[in-house]
Design an enzyme around this catalytic site. Sequence first.
Site, short mmCIF file in Angstrom:
data_model
loop_
_atom_site.label_atom_id
_atom_site.label_comp_id
_atom_site.label_asym_id
_atom_site.label_seq_id
_atom_site.Cartn_x
_atom_site.Cartn_y
_atom_site.Cartn_z
N GLY A 81 0.79 -1.22 0.00
CA GLY A 81 0.00 0.00 0.00
C GLY A 81 0.82 1.27 0.00
N THR A 82 1.92 1.28 0.74
CA THR A 82 2.74 2.50 0.81
C THR A 82 3.31 2.86 -0.56
OG1 THR A 82 3.31 2.20 3.14
CG2 THR A 82 4.83 3.51 1.80
N ASN A 161 -8.35 3.59 8.37
CA ASN A 161 -7.69 2.45 9.00
C ASN A 161 -7.74 2.46 10.52
OD1 ASN A 161 -5.83 4.75 8.35
ND2 ASN A 161 -4.42 3.61 9.64
N GLN A 191 -7.91 -0.70 3.24
CA GLN A 191 -8.81 -1.29 4.24
C GLN A 191 -10.17 -1.66 3.65
OE1 GLN A 191 -8.13 -2.27 7.24
NE2 GLN A 191 -6.10 -1.36 7.46
N GLY A 212 -1.61 -6.44 -0.06
CA GLY A 212 -1.97 -7.84 0.07
C GLY A 212 -2.15 -8.34 1.48
N HIS A 213 -1.32 -7.87 2.41
CA HIS A 213 -1.35 -8.48 3.74
C HIS A 213 -2.53 -8.03 4.58
CE1 HIS A 213 0.31 -5.22 6.49
NE2 HIS A 213 0.52 -4.69 5.31
N THR A 249 12.93 -6.88 -10.60
CA THR A 249 12.51 -8.27 -10.78
C THR A 249 11.14 -8.49 -10.17
OG1 THR A 249 14.81 -9.00 -10.69
CG2 THR A 249 13.11 -10.67 -10.34
N CYS A 337 1.64 1.23 11.34
CA CYS A 337 2.83 1.78 10.71
C CYS A 337 3.58 2.75 11.61
CB CYS A 337 2.45 2.49 9.40
SG CYS A 337 1.78 1.36 8.17
#
Length: 396
Positions: A81-82, A161, A191, A212-213, A249, A337
């Site tokens: 997200g960041t 959040n 969120q 994703g997390h 990559t 965070c």
Amino acid sequence: MTGDCRVRGLDGEVYLDNSATTRVTESVCDMVVQTMTEDYGNPSSRHRKGVEAEHYLKDAREKIARTLKVSEKEIYFTSGGTESDNWAILGAAAANKRGGKHLITTAVEHAAVLMPMHALEEQGFRVTYLPVDSKGRISLSDLEAAICDETILVSIMAVNNEVGAIEPIEEAGALIKRKNPSALFHVDAVQAYGKYRIYPKRLGIDMLSVSGHKLHGPKGSGFLYVKDKVRLHPLILGGGQQKGMRSGTDNVPGAAGLAQAAVDAFVTMEEDHARMLLLKEHMTESLSQLPGVVVHSEPGERGAAHIVSAAFTGVRSEVLLHALEDRGIYVSAGSACSSNKKQTASTVLKEMHLPAEQLESTLRFSFSRFTTEEEVTYCLEVLRELLPALRRFTRH
């Protein structure tokens, strides 16, 4: 301690900090392991292993694009997200500054949005920070008044959040496009994605950030949706991966795991939402009956189903957090965070104009599809036991 471990989750824990991060599902874990141990090729390689890895990326884009009803060509994988927020804001500002140097956001955004905005101010951009009401929501009239001919970007989070406030994204998108059609609309959906069905093209959204997390995917994975023909400068330069827009990559395990998490979330979304809403109602109603407890989160569908924020006046949030931790319950005192830094009052709560005694005593409880009613009930029982004792200790 009595037989409370019976109601706990894995390893005897009650995990209520899912807005900070979530446990990956078994299907996501299997996908990540497969792409790390068997199909581990570099997608840029020309041989069969590389082709296999490239297939995973293509498949992941297609799966995610279907959840948003957009083209797979509009999905760019990021580290989370960041990065997605930073890229949307800094990249759009750099690419569109000839059209104007005015940006709009809210005063309660995540630091991943606010910090890039501050950086752009130092570069000569003008930023309007929309205030919020006592529940953390912006006013559409404030947004309308802020939009001008020089506005090139508006960035508004979908779900806050910290307190779970749901911002009026649909109405904001229509307003932006009506008043200044050339202005871009970015939405931080970290969120919200995986918990609500979001269709950017229907909502006037030009860019959408996801991590994703937050939805049972791997850490270090995310994506940025960029509507076709939106001008955006890359932040990361190098080997030209992802059409030269995001070099480096490709993180195949992250992308494949994120896509699997998205598929899983959208299959059971309505069922999960309804169950978390019941948990939220159970917790908010019970907390409201406790002396000295003030619930910040909106009830029912007016707020996010998975977030409950409440102040426990007379007890510092950090003290209560660790007291709960001693009983196997994990919650948050604010945005993860910044929670590892020296405790300061939440910017979000300050902008909601809460009294000082609530600023220093607020905790966030957040649910996932794995959270059970028994876990929430146990947490409430422990709070009923702890609060009187902690308040007596504080007074002494």
